[in-house]
Design a protein around this motif. Structure first.
Motif, PDB file in Angstrom:
ATOM      1  N   SER A   1      41.421  37.807  47.410  1.00 53.43           N
ATOM      2  CA  SER A   1      41.525  38.843  46.393  1.00 53.43           C
ATOM      3  C   SER A   1      40.170  39.430  46.047  1.00 53.43           C
ATOM      4  CB  SER A   1      42.158  38.267  45.129  1.00 53.43           C
ATOM      5  OG  SER A   1      41.345  37.243  44.605  1.00 53.43           O
ATOM      6  N   GLN A   2      39.087  38.966  46.718  1.00 53.16           N
ATOM      7  CA  GLN A   2      37.762  39.469  46.443  1.00 53.16           C
ATOM      8  C   GLN A   2      37.486  40.691  47.313  1.00 53.16           C
ATOM      9  OE1 GLN A   2      35.901  38.130  44.093  1.00 53.16           O
ATOM     10  NE2 GLN A   2      37.381  36.554  43.670  1.00 53.16           N
TER      11      GLN A   2
ATOM     12  N   CYS B   1      39.482  36.378  39.524  1.00 53.15           N
ATOM     13  CA  CYS B   1      39.619  37.529  40.435  1.00 53.15           C
ATOM     14  C   CYS B   1      40.955  37.462  41.170  1.00 53.15           C
ATOM     15  CB  CYS B   1      38.464  37.548  41.422  1.00 53.15           C
ATOM     16  SG  CYS B   1      36.872  37.986  40.701  1.00 53.15           S
TER      17      CYS B   1
ATOM     18  N   SER C   1      44.011  40.240  40.254  1.00 56.20           N
ATOM     19  CA  SER C   1      43.998  41.211  41.346  1.00 56.20           C
ATOM     20  C   SER C   1      45.340  41.924  41.456  1.00 56.20           C
ATOM     21  CB  SER C   1      43.679  40.511  42.668  1.00 56.20           C
ATOM     22  OG  SER C   1      44.696  39.589  42.991  1.00 56.20           O
TER      23      SER C   1
END
Length: 520
Positions: A250-251, A304, A308
């Motif tokens: 999800s980064q 994150c 997300s």
């Protein structure tokens, strides 16, 4: 304490900690008082003060006995080639240790012994820490016999009251206890790789121990998690689709500048923490303190992942609870609430509960004045809480009406089961997917959508709304419109979290204005 800054001194004084308690501090104690990377220099300064104090006490006056040297000369740290381990300690163990050296000056140290409970705690937590660090340095790595022997010798030096005086070796019985604890840990690879297809390489580390030369140097210490070397390690994918929702994926990895390398190193480190967390939850009784520590280290990557766009609102609770089963426990959910709102305030939860008690007592008078509820004179405790919770959506009403199938707005917060009602049947028919407290005769249950999450004692029913708010924050859920005003009031008044401009609805402004004028 003269070497510390004003913030450190003020925090120590607020916690009723004086110079006499500083020498007993462990690294975990200091991290509990000063969490977060912004307090690294403060933690280091305090650690240097603690070590310097031990060295000062180790220097006896001229012509005096040198027995006090024994106490301070034994370091907590076991320096091995890789990784580094640290001796486990806490306030009770340190108290027994100080008592031992005080009696040693009088020649009666044999009267001081470590209780069976404390000895088991020492063995258990020492091996838990060693396994966590070993796995953080390399996937499925376990402490070797060389490392276990070094730790056993250091434990006996640091806690001399555990020496085995009935045999020639002082530390072998400690090493046997540590190895027995290690042997009870099941390798995560055993269930995944059939022995016929792949040899049991996970046991090579243990079999290699016998061929490792042990140099007898126990001047090493315990493992420091933050300093262990980084090895690439991904997080298990929950969804096989291209939009697989994992804390790492999800980064945003599009940045290829020099700063990106530091970012990726940080993500690899947090990925290792996540894997260690998953392995710990395979045991029957996970170490709660160790899980809290890993959740602190892995917070950035986890948030994150949770916030997300790859997680749809309706799928988010199930996906997050699958990735983090620890959030089925109320203590960990409340800790997550504190990390999101006030990560540096270790007293946040107790302060929040104190604000809730004040709010709860005042809102009863407010409800009677507004004729939203009757004076709860003849009600028992559960009926009393039920009356207050039903009045809250009326006192802080939203402009949107609840669904007809739901009935009252308070049903979005809690539901009291009748004798003929089945919890599963109620959840299947419930029109909302938001968190809810279900009350039965014996206990209370928190459910999200049609999924039961956790239970708690009915005596804590009055704190049920705090637990719901914690799940809204931990799982990043949206407030239902029919109770959004009430939850926004709880957010600002109880949680002390600011509200976004877009959420400053006319209903909220009107409700909070009337409440402020009442309490003033």
């Amino acid at each position: 304490m003269d070497k510390l800054d004003d913030v450190s001194i003020a925090t120590l004084r607020a916690a009723n900690i004086g110079e006499d308690l500083l020498p007993s501090f462990s690294r975990d104690d200091i991290k509990d008082l000063f969490p977060g990377p912004e307090n690294f220099l403060r933690r280091r300064a305090i650690w240097l003060v603690v070590n310097n104090d031990e060295k000062v006490r180790a220097s006896p006056p001229t012509g005096g006995s040198d027995l006090s040297k024994d106490k301070a000369s034994t370091s907590k740290f076991v320096t091995l080639s890789n990784p580094e381990y640290i001796v486990f300690t806490d306030s009770e163990l340190e108290q027994v240790r100080r008592s031992y050296f005080e009696q040693k000056r009088l020649g009666t140290e044999h009267s001081v012994a470590l209780s069976k409970e404390l000895f088991c705690r020492l063995i258990r937590n020492t091996m838990t820490n060693m396994i966590s660090i070993a796995r953080a340095t390399e996937d499925c790595r376990y402490p070797t016999k060389h490392e276990v022997n070094a730790m056993a010798k250091r434990l006996v030096e640091y806690y001399p009251m555990i020496k085995d005086r009935s045999s020639n070796s002082d530390w072998e019985h400690v090493a046997k206890k540590l190895m027995k604890r290690l042997s009870n840990v099941r390798s995560p690879w055993k269930a995944k790789v059939p022995p016929s297809k792949k040899p049991r390489q996970d046991m090579e580390v243990s079999s290699d121990v016998s061929t490792t030369d042990y140099d007898g140097d126990s001047s090493a210490s315990t493992i420091i998690l933050e300093r262990s070397p980084i090895s690439p390690m991904g997080i298990p994918v929950l969804d096989p689709s291209p939009r697989a929702s994992t804390p790492l994926q999800s980064q945003d990895s599009s940045d290829e500048t020099s700063g990106s390398a530091d970012f990726m190193d940080s993500q690899k480190t947090q990925a290792r923490h996540y894997k260690t967390l998953q392995e710990m939850y395979k045991s029957k009784k996970p170490n709660k303190a160790a899980i809290t520590h890993l959740l602190n280290l892995e917070f950035e990557s986890r948030r994150c992942f949770i916030t997300s766009d790859v997680l749809r609102e309706q799928d988010r609770p199930a996906k997050i609870l699958e990735a983090y089963p620890c959030f089925r426990e109320l203590d960990h959910v409340l800790d997550e609430l504190q990390r999101v709102i006030q990560p540096t305030n270790s007293q946040y939860i107790s302060e929040m509960k104190s604000r809730w008690e004040t709010f709860y007592s005042k809102v009863q008078f407010y409800g009677v004045m507004k004729k939203a509820m009757k004076p709860p004179k003849t009600l028992n405790e559960v009926e009393h809480v039920t009356a207050v919770f039903r009045a809250l959506p009326l006192l802080f009403s939203s402009s949107t009406m609840p669904p007809k199938k739901l009935g009252l707005s308070s049903e979005a917060l809690f539901h009291v089961l009748t004798t003929s009602e089945d919890p599963d049947g109620f959840l299947r028919q419930r029109p909302l997917s938001c968190p809810v407290v279900i009350v039965s005769e014996g206990n209370c249950m928190i459910a999200i959508g049609n999924m039961p999450v956790t239970t708690f004692n009915i005596e804590r029913f009055n704190e049920g709304l705090l637990y719901l708010m914690a799940y809204y924050y931990a799982l990043h859920l949206t407030y239902p419109k029919c109770i959004s005003t009430l939850l926004s009031v709880l957010q600002t008044e109880i949680l002390q979290d600011s509200i976004h401009e877009q959420d400053l609805t006319p209903s909220y402004k009107k409700a909070i204005g009337k409440w402020k004028s009442f309490i003033e």
